[in-house]
Design an enzyme around this catalytic site. Structure first.
Site, PDB file in Angstrom:
ATOM      1  N   TYR A 268      -0.963 -24.310  85.342  1.00 44.04           N
ATOM      2  CA  TYR A 268      -0.635 -23.058  86.767  1.00 44.04           C
ATOM      3  C   TYR A 268       0.197 -23.047  87.120  1.00 44.04           C
ATOM      4  CZ  TYR A 268      -1.145 -18.400  89.469  1.00 44.04           C
ATOM      5  OH  TYR A 268      -0.739 -17.635  90.092  1.00 44.04           O
TER       6      TYR A 268
ATOM      7  N   SER B  28       3.265 -18.659  94.206  1.00 45.35           N
ATOM      8  CA  SER B  28       2.188 -18.578  94.547  1.00 45.35           C
ATOM      9  C   SER B  28       1.781 -19.697  95.383  1.00 45.35           C
ATOM     10  CB  SER B  28       0.864 -19.142  93.512  1.00 45.35           C
ATOM     11  OG  SER B  28       0.299 -19.309  94.120  1.00 45.35           O
TER      12      SER B  28
HETATM   13  N1  LIG Z   1      -5.015 -13.674  93.529  1.00 50.40           N
HETATM   14  C1  LIG Z   1      -4.769 -14.219  94.273  1.00 50.40           C
HETATM   15  O1  LIG Z   1      -5.118 -14.914  94.596  1.00 50.40           O
HETATM   16  C2  LIG Z   1      -3.175 -14.811  93.593  1.00 50.40           C
HETATM   17  C3  LIG Z   1      -2.263 -15.655  94.482  1.00 50.40           C
HETATM   18  C4  LIG Z   1      -1.782 -15.713  93.694  1.00 50.40           C
HETATM   19  C5  LIG Z   1      -0.532 -15.431  92.890  1.00 50.40           C
HETATM   20  N2  LIG Z   1      -0.909 -14.537  92.403  1.00 50.40           N
HETATM   21  C6  LIG Z   1      -0.290 -13.605  91.823  1.00 50.40           C
HETATM   22  O2  LIG Z   1      -0.230 -12.155  91.752  1.00 50.40           O
HETATM   23  C7  LIG Z   1       0.210 -11.705  90.482  1.00 50.40           C
HETATM   24  C8  LIG Z   1      -0.403 -10.678  90.341  1.00 50.40           C
HETATM   25  O3  LIG Z   1      -1.988 -11.481  89.807  1.00 50.40           O
HETATM   26  P1  LIG Z   1      -3.880 -10.152  91.086  1.00 50.40           P
HETATM   27  O4  LIG Z   1      -4.240 -11.790  91.586  1.00 50.40           O
HETATM   28  O5  LIG Z   1      -3.022  -9.537  91.668  1.00 50.40           O
HETATM   29  O6  LIG Z   1      -4.794 -10.215  89.352  1.00 50.40           O
HETATM   30  P2  LIG Z   1      -4.719  -9.550  88.613  1.00 50.40           P
HETATM   31  O7  LIG Z   1      -5.868  -7.807  89.387  1.00 50.40           O
HETATM   32  O8  LIG Z   1      -5.908  -9.954  87.066  1.00 50.40           O
HETATM   33  O9  LIG Z   1      -3.644  -8.361  87.826  1.00 50.40           O
HETATM   34  C9  LIG Z   1      -2.584  -8.773  86.610  1.00 50.40           C
HETATM   35  C10 LIG Z   1      -1.675  -8.098  86.260  1.00 50.40           C
HETATM   36  O10 LIG Z   1      -2.075  -8.532  85.488  1.00 50.40           O
HETATM   37  C11 LIG Z   1      -1.635  -7.821  84.269  1.00 50.40           C
HETATM   38  N3  LIG Z   1      -1.918  -8.416  82.793  1.00 50.40           N
HETATM   39  C12 LIG Z   1      -2.239  -9.480  82.384  1.00 50.40           C
HETATM   40  N4  LIG Z   1      -1.756  -9.857  81.288  1.00 50.40           N
HETATM   41  C13 LIG Z   1      -0.445  -8.794  80.693  1.00 50.40           C
HETATM   42  C14 LIG Z   1       0.576  -9.022  79.930  1.00 50.40           C
HETATM   43  N5  LIG Z   1       0.295  -9.789  78.534  1.00 50.40           N
HETATM   44  N6  LIG Z   1       1.100  -7.788  79.677  1.00 50.40           N
HETATM   45  C15 LIG Z   1       0.945  -7.365  80.981  1.00 50.40           C
HETATM   46  N7  LIG Z   1       0.752  -7.131  81.950  1.00 50.40           N
HETATM   47  C16 LIG Z   1      -0.579  -7.837  82.114  1.00 50.40           C
HETATM   48  C17 LIG Z   1      -2.993  -6.932  84.560  1.00 50.40           C
HETATM   49  O11 LIG Z   1      -2.982  -6.517  83.902  1.00 50.40           O
HETATM   50  P3  LIG Z   1      -3.488  -5.789  82.449  1.00 50.40           P
HETATM   51  O12 LIG Z   1      -5.036  -6.394  82.055  1.00 50.40           O
HETATM   52  O13 LIG Z   1      -3.890  -4.293  82.250  1.00 50.40           O
HETATM   53  O14 LIG Z   1      -2.419  -6.034  81.657  1.00 50.40           O
HETATM   54  C18 LIG Z   1      -2.644  -7.007  86.077  1.00 50.40           C
HETATM   55  O15 LIG Z   1      -2.155  -5.487  86.769  1.00 50.40           O
HETATM   56  C19 LIG Z   1      -0.249 -13.143  89.127  1.00 50.40           C
HETATM   57  O16 LIG Z   1       1.274 -13.225  89.193  1.00 50.40           O
HETATM   58  C20 LIG Z   1      -0.477 -14.320  90.536  1.00 50.40           C
HETATM   59  O17 LIG Z   1      -0.324 -15.214  89.313  1.00 50.40           O
HETATM   60  C21 LIG Z   1      -2.439 -14.564  92.749  1.00 50.40           C
END
Ligand SMILES: NC(=O)c1ccc[n+]([C@@H]2O[C@H](COP(=O)([O-])OP(=O)(O)OC[C@H]3O[C@@H](n4cnc5c(N)ncnc54)[C@H](OP(=O)(O)O)[C@@H]3O)[C@@H](O)[C@H]2O)c1
Length: 238
Positions: free
Chosen positions: A150, A137
């Site tokens: 975080y 991130s």
């Molecule tokens: N969105 C942003 O602005 C942003 C920015 C920078 C970095 N990121 C990073 O991008 C990555 C993906 O996030 P996203 O933005 O796509 O958010 P998201 O839509 O909330 O996706 C998170 C994913 O992680 C899974 N997950 C959560 N807890 C889990 C667990 N205990 N075991 C297995 N799977 C789990 C969730 O699925 P289930 O709930 O079905 O388990 C979901 O598929 C993360 O590492 C986040 O830190 C996001």
């Protein structure tokens, strides 16, 4: 790396960035192992793809990373790419932050990333090739008040990725970090409206934008490695 016919594991594949990466890599002809906790969402996604299998599990379970690697090899005969993407984001003031949620976030964003990375890279070393991408991130490169826990998890991912990259130099194995700014996903679902407004103040990328970055990093020729790709909304003032 030529991607058609290769096999990838994608964690956090049930929504957001992981789902978009799955759709993109499927379109390129890859075999996919999709994992997250939400079986129904994964099944629905897999049904829309050409060659995807589902493992519904909590990646924080210490046994799961090794099972994912074994499952991919047993199912598709090879494992070429691991997208270590599942993550959560808990922020808050010193007085109000949910400490238990912070510790769960550390287990997901750091411990499970380390476990799957080591399992994957041990396999890659046996076969002499492979590509590990960790979702970091912009928060892994900078810090902000109330975001410290975080920030710490994503700084850990950045440091780990860079050290692995150096350790693996000359082995044929590549390691990269993808560092998004704000992306419109479910990551902020549990946040207050004020916090959501702050994080979206410069607009938001779409998950497909990050999937395109991942594809670009993966598709570089063998002699080119992009160790980190940072992608932010054009108007993000961070
Ligand atoms: N969105 C942003 O602005 C942003 C920015 C920078 C970095 N990121 C990073 O991008 C990555 C993906 O996030 P996203 O933005 O796509 O958010 P998201 O839509 O909330 O996706 C998170 C994913 O992680 C899974 N997950 C959560 N807890 C889990 C667990 N205990 N075991 C297995 N799977 C789990 C969730 O699925 P289930 O709930 O079905 O388990 C979901 O598929 C993360 O590492 C986040 O830190 C996001």
């Amino acid at each position: 790396m030529k991607l058609a016919g290769k096999t990838a594991i994608i964690t956090g594949a049930s929504s957001g960035i992981g789902k978009a990466i799955a759709q993109d890599l499927d379109a390129l002809g890859m075999n996919l192992v999709l994992t997250a906790r939400s079986q129904d969402k994964l099944d629905q996604l897999a049904a829309s793809l050409k060659n995807a299998k589902v493992v519904a599990a909590a990646v924080t379970d210490p046994d799961v990373p090794e099972k994912l690697v074994d499952f991919a090899i047993a199912t598709f005969g090879q494992l070429d790419v691991v997208i270590n993407n599942a993550g959560a984001m808990t922020v808050g003031s010193i007085e109000e932050v949910d400490i238990e949620a912070v510790c769960q976030m550390v287990r997901l964003n750091v411990e499970s990333v380390y476990r799957l990375a080591y399992m994957a890279v041990r396999h890659f070393k046996q076969v002499g090739s492979g590509f590990l991408i960790n979702t970091s991130s912009i928060a892994g490169l900078k810090t902000a008040p109330q975001y410290g826990a975080y920030n710490g998890t994503k700084h850990a991912v950045e440091a780990f990725t860079d050290a692995l990259r150096m350790e693996l130099a000359g082995t044929g194995i590549k390691v990269s970090a993808i560092a998004p700014g704000t992306v419109a996903t479910n990551l902020y679902d549990h946040w207050s409206e004020d916090d959501k407004n702050y994080i979206n103040s410069g607009g938001a990328l779409q998950p497909e934008d990050i999937a395109r970055c991942v594809r670009f990093v993966l598709e570089q020729p063998d002699h080119v490695l992009i160790p980190r790709m940072l992608a932010v909304p054009t108007n993000q003032p961070v």
